[in-house]
Design a protein around this motif. Structure first.
Motif, PDB file in Angstrom:
ATOM      1  N   ARG A   1     -12.306 -74.071  42.977  1.00  0.00           N
ATOM      2  CA  ARG A   1     -13.709 -73.555  43.009  1.00  0.00           C
ATOM      3  C   ARG A   1     -14.435 -73.201  41.663  1.00  0.00           C
ATOM      4  O   ARG A   1     -15.575 -72.871  41.458  1.00  0.00           O
ATOM      5  N   SER A   2     -13.426 -73.300  40.585  1.00  0.00           N
ATOM      6  CA  SER A   2     -14.150 -73.075  39.390  1.00  0.00           C
ATOM      7  C   SER A   2     -15.340 -74.125  39.222  1.00  0.00           C
ATOM      8  O   SER A   2     -15.281 -75.308  39.433  1.00  0.00           O
ATOM      9  N   ASN A   3     -16.309 -73.654  38.188  1.00  0.00           N
ATOM     10  CA  ASN A   3     -17.328 -74.582  38.210  1.00  0.00           C
ATOM     11  C   ASN A   3     -17.203 -75.747  37.023  1.00  0.00           C
ATOM     12  O   ASN A   3     -16.562 -75.486  36.143  1.00  0.00           O
ATOM     13  N   ALA A   4     -17.947 -76.739  37.040  1.00  0.00           N
ATOM     14  CA  ALA A   4     -17.549 -77.970  36.370  1.00  0.00           C
ATOM     15  C   ALA A   4     -17.930 -77.519  34.897  1.00  0.00           C
ATOM     16  O   ALA A   4     -17.299 -78.232  33.935  1.00  0.00           O
ATOM     17  N   THR A   5     -19.089 -76.849  34.698  1.00  0.00           N
ATOM     18  CA  THR A   5     -19.419 -76.454  33.340  1.00  0.00           C
ATOM     19  C   THR A   5     -18.435 -75.805  32.638  1.00  0.00           C
ATOM     20  O   THR A   5     -18.190 -76.039  31.541  1.00  0.00           O
ATOM     21  N   SER A   6     -17.795 -74.707  33.237  1.00  0.00           N
ATOM     22  CA  SER A   6     -16.863 -73.951  32.384  1.00  0.00           C
ATOM     23  C   SER A   6     -15.489 -74.896  32.224  1.00  0.00           C
ATOM     24  O   SER A   6     -14.970 -74.830  31.013  1.00  0.00           O
ATOM     25  N   ILE A   7     -15.210 -75.812  33.136  1.00  0.00           N
ATOM     26  CA  ILE A   7     -14.154 -76.657  32.980  1.00  0.00           C
ATOM     27  C   ILE A   7     -14.384 -77.558  31.558  1.00  0.00           C
ATOM     28  O   ILE A   7     -13.663 -77.878  30.574  1.00  0.00           O
ATOM     29  N   ASN A   8     -15.769 -78.128  31.663  1.00  0.00           N
ATOM     30  CA  ASN A   8     -16.095 -78.963  30.595  1.00  0.00           C
ATOM     31  C   ASN A   8     -16.158 -78.228  29.202  1.00  0.00           C
ATOM     32  O   ASN A   8     -15.809 -78.672  28.116  1.00  0.00           O
ATOM     33  N   THR A   9     -16.721 -77.097  29.217  1.00  0.00           N
ATOM     34  CA  THR A   9     -16.779 -76.426  28.134  1.00  0.00           C
ATOM     35  C   THR A   9     -15.295 -76.327  27.484  1.00  0.00           C
ATOM     36  O   THR A   9     -15.124 -76.097  26.337  1.00  0.00           O
TER      37      THR A   9
ATOM     38  N   SER B   1     -12.885 -67.926  37.067  1.00  0.00           N
ATOM     39  CA  SER B   1     -11.547 -68.859  37.447  1.00  0.00           C
ATOM     40  C   SER B   1     -10.760 -68.202  38.315  1.00  0.00           C
ATOM     41  O   SER B   1     -10.792 -66.991  38.789  1.00  0.00           O
ATOM     42  N   SER B   2      -9.692 -69.096  38.656  1.00  0.00           N
ATOM     43  CA  SER B   2      -8.989 -68.425  39.878  1.00  0.00           C
ATOM     44  C   SER B   2      -7.465 -67.963  38.971  1.00  0.00           C
ATOM     45  O   SER B   2      -6.834 -68.700  38.373  1.00  0.00           O
ATOM     46  N   PHE B   3      -7.696 -66.535  38.861  1.00  0.00           N
ATOM     47  CA  PHE B   3      -6.477 -65.949  38.056  1.00  0.00           C
ATOM     48  C   PHE B   3      -5.106 -65.972  38.840  1.00  0.00           C
ATOM     49  O   PHE B   3      -4.240 -66.199  38.154  1.00  0.00           O
ATOM     50  N   SER B   4      -5.105 -66.071  40.034  1.00  0.00           N
ATOM     51  CA  SER B   4      -4.154 -66.158  41.122  1.00  0.00           C
ATOM     52  C   SER B   4      -3.096 -67.474  40.604  1.00  0.00           C
ATOM     53  O   SER B   4      -1.901 -67.310  40.618  1.00  0.00           O
ATOM     54  N   MET B   5      -3.656 -68.476  40.640  1.00  0.00           N
ATOM     55  CA  MET B   5      -3.161 -69.759  40.351  1.00  0.00           C
ATOM     56  C   MET B   5      -2.385 -69.833  38.665  1.00  0.00           C
ATOM     57  O   MET B   5      -1.271 -70.160  38.816  1.00  0.00           O
TER      58      MET B   5
END
Ligand code: BGC
Length: 476
Positions: free
Chosen positions: A227-235, A19-23
Motif C-alpha cells: 500500500r506504500s505510495n509510488a512517489t515515496s518508493i521512487n524518492t 510505509s508498512s512497519f510490520s513487514m
C-alpha cells in the motif's frame, strides 16, 4: 522525481508513516535469528565442555582448543566473507550461512572424536563470524532511517537471547550430561533462519547496485508494503541512485579502494576502534566466565553461581530492550557515552570490592556486575554493530563491515585467552581496574571519533563523508 546525478543533494526519504512497519519488523526479526545463533553457539560451550572433557579425556590444552575453536572460526569467517556479501548479495550469504550452521552443529553434536568435534566447532565459528556482520548489514539496508537504530539493535537483542537460552539449555540438560543435545539444538533456529530468509527479498540497495532498478523497486515495494505510495518508493530509489552516481556507479570495491580512499579512513578508525573497545573493556570475561567471577566474589555453591549467571543473562537482555526503545530518540552518542560511564564506574567498583575482600565483596560484586552488564547492553553492545552497519559507503559496505567484525573477533579471542592469566599475574582488583582504564580510553575515543547517525539515511551519511566533512559533525 528526477535527480541530476552530478549536482544537488540526495532527495529526502519519506518517513515510515507512509510505509508498512510490520513487514520491516518481520524481515528484521527473521534476519536477527542469525544473532540468536551467534549468541547461542558462543554461549553453549561453557556448559557443554563440562561433559565433553571427561568423555574425550581432554588435556587442559585440548580443552582450551575445543572452547576457543568457535572464536578462531569466527575470525576466519569474518575475514573471508566481506567481499562475498558485496558480490553475491546479503540475503544469499545469510542463506548459505544458515546452511553452514546446520551442517556444523550436526557435525559437532554427532562427533565421536576430538578432531571432528574441533572441526565442527571451527565451522560453527565460521558461520558465527559471517552471521555477526551480514545480519546487521541486511537489516540496516532494509530499515527506514528513523527506525534503523531499533531494528538493527534487534540483532543484538537476539544475541543476548541466544546467550540466555544457552545458559538455560545447559542448566536443564546438565543432569543428563547430554552435551550432544546442548550443541545440536542450534540446528532448530538455523533451519528456521534458512527457510525464513529464502522467502524474503534481497536488499534493495544491493539490487540497485548489482541488478536493475526494476528489481530494486520490486524488493522495496515488498518491504515497505503493497500500500506504500509510488512517489515515496521512487524518492527512496532516487536517493540511492544519487549516492551511487556520486560513487561513480561502481558496483563494488576491494581492499585497494577501502584502504586508499582518504575519506574512508576516519570511518575505518571509528569502526576498528569501536571493535577493539567493545571487547577489551571486558564484556566476555563476564559472559564466558561469570561462574568463575562469582566464585571469586564468594559464592561457593554451584546453585548460587548458576543463578547469578542467569541473572547476568537476564539483565543483558532487558537492558538491550531499553536501548532499542531509546536509540532512535536519544541518539547513538549520548547512549554510548552514558553506558561507558556506567561501565567505568562499575569496573572500578568491582576492582575495589576485590581489593577490600570479605563479606561486603559478595554484594559489591553482584551490584557492580549488574550495572556493568546493563551499561554495556545499552551502549557498546548494540551501538558497535549498529554503527558499522551505517557508516560505510555502499560500494565497500560488506568488506568494511567484515573487516571491523574480524577485528572484533580477534580482540574477543585475545581477551578470552588472557583473562585467567591476567588474574594470576595482576590479581583480581588490578585486572578489573585495568579493564576500567581501557573503558576510560573507550570513552575518550568515542567522544572524538564516533558520529551521530540518528535519523539520517545511509545515503546522506555517505554523502557527508564523501564531502570530507568531519565525521563528528554528522547529525549536528
Ligand atoms: C558482543 C559479544 C558479546 C555480546 C554480549 C555482543 O555485542 O559482540 O562479544 O558476547 O554482545 O551480549
Amino acid at each position: 522525481m528526477i535527480i541530476n546525478p552530478t549536482s544537488g543533494a540526495a532527495p529526502t526519504i519519506p518517513t515510515t508513516k507512509q510505509s508498512s512497519f510490520s513487514m520491516v519488523l518481520i524481515i528484521s526479526a527473521v534476519a536477527a535469528l542469525a544473532g540468536l545463533l551467534f549468541g547461542y553457539d558462543t554461549g553453549v560451550i561453557s556448559g557443554a565442555i563440562l561433559f565433553i572433557k571427561p568423555q574425550f579425556q581432554l588435556s587442559p590444552t585440548l580443552e582450551e582448543i575445543v572452547v576457543g575453536a568457535a572464536l578462531i572460526g569466527a575470525v576466519i569467517g569474518a575475514f573471508g566473507s566481506g567481499r562475498l556479501a558485496d558480490h553475491f548479495g546479503r540475503r544469499r550469504l545469510i542463506l548459505v550461512t544458515a546452511g553452514i550452521f546446520v551442517v556444523a552443529s550436526l557435525c559437532s553434536a554427532l562427533a565421536t572424536s576430538v578432531s571432528v568435534l574441533v572441526a565442527g566447532r571451527i565451522l560453527i565459528g565460521v558461520a558465527i563470524g559471517v552471521a555477526s556482520f551480514v545480519a546487521p548489514l541486511y537489516i540496516s539496508e532494509i530499515a527506514p532511517p528513523e527506525r534503523r537504530g531499533a531494528l538493527v539493535a534487534l540483532n543484538q537483542l537476539a544475541i543476548t537471547a541466544g546467550i540466555l537460552l544457552s545458559y538455560i539449555v545447559d542448566t536443564v540438560l546438565a543432569s543428563s550430561e547430554n552435551w550432544q543435545m546442548m550443541i545440536g539444538i542450534g540446528v532448530v533456529p538455523a533451519v528456521i533462519l534458512g527457510i525464513g530468509i529464502y522467502f524474503l527479498p534481497e536488499s534493495p540497495r544491493w539490487l540497485l547496485a548489482h541488478k536493475s532498478r526494476g528489481e530494486a523497486e520490486g524488493a522495496l515495494r515488498q518491504i515497505r508494503g503493497q500500500r506504500s505510495n509510488a512517489t515515496s518508493i521512487n524518492t527512496e530509489l532516487d536517493s540511492m541512485e544519487h549516492a551511487m552516481s556520486e560513487a561513480g556507479n561502481k558496483k563494488e570495491g576491494g581492499w585497494k579502494e577501502l584502504l586508499s580512499l582518504r575519506w574512508v579512513r576516519p570511518l575505518l578508525i571509528c569502526g576498528f576502534g569501536l571493535a577493539i573497545f567493545q571487547q577489551v573493556t571486558g564484556i566476555n570475561t563476564v559472559i564466558y566466565y561469570a561462574p568463575t567471577i562469582f566464585k571469586f566474589a564468594g559464592f561457593q555453591s554451584a546453585m548460587g553461581s548458576i543463578l547469578a549467571t542467569a541473572g547476568v543473562g537476564v539483565v543483558n537482555m532487558l537492558m538491550t530492550v531499553v536501548s532499542i526503545l531509546v536509540l532512535d530518540r536519544l541518539g547513538r552518542r549520548p547512549l554510548l557515552m552514558g553506558g561507558l560511564i556506567g561501565m567505568i564506574i562499575s569496573l572500578f567498583a568491582l576492582g575495589f570490592g576485590f581489593y577490600i575482600g570479605g563479606e561486603a565483596m559478595k554484594w559489591i560484586g553482584v551490584c557492580s556486575l549488574a550495572v556493568y552488564i546493563g551499561s554495556f547492553a545499552i551502549s557498546l553492545g548494540p551501538i558497535f554493530w549498529l554503527l558499522i552497519a551505517e557508516i560505510y559507503p555502499l560500494q565497500v559496505r560488506g568488506l568494511a563491515m567484515s573487516a571491523a567484525t574480524m577485528v572484533c573477533w580477534i580482540a574477543n579471542l585475545a581477551v578470552s585467552i588472557t583473562f585467567l592469566t591476567l588474574i594470576e599475574a595482576l590479581g583480581r582488583a588490578n585486572t578489573f581496574w585495568f579493564y576500567g582504564a581501557l573503558s576510560v580510553a573507550a570513552l575518550i575515543f568515542s567522544y572524538f571519533y564516533v558520529p551521530e547517525t540518528k535519523g539520517i539515511s545511509l545515503e546522506a551519511i555517505e554523502e557527508h563523508c564523501r564531502a570530507r566533512k568531519p565525521l563528528r559533525e554528522l547529525g549536528r
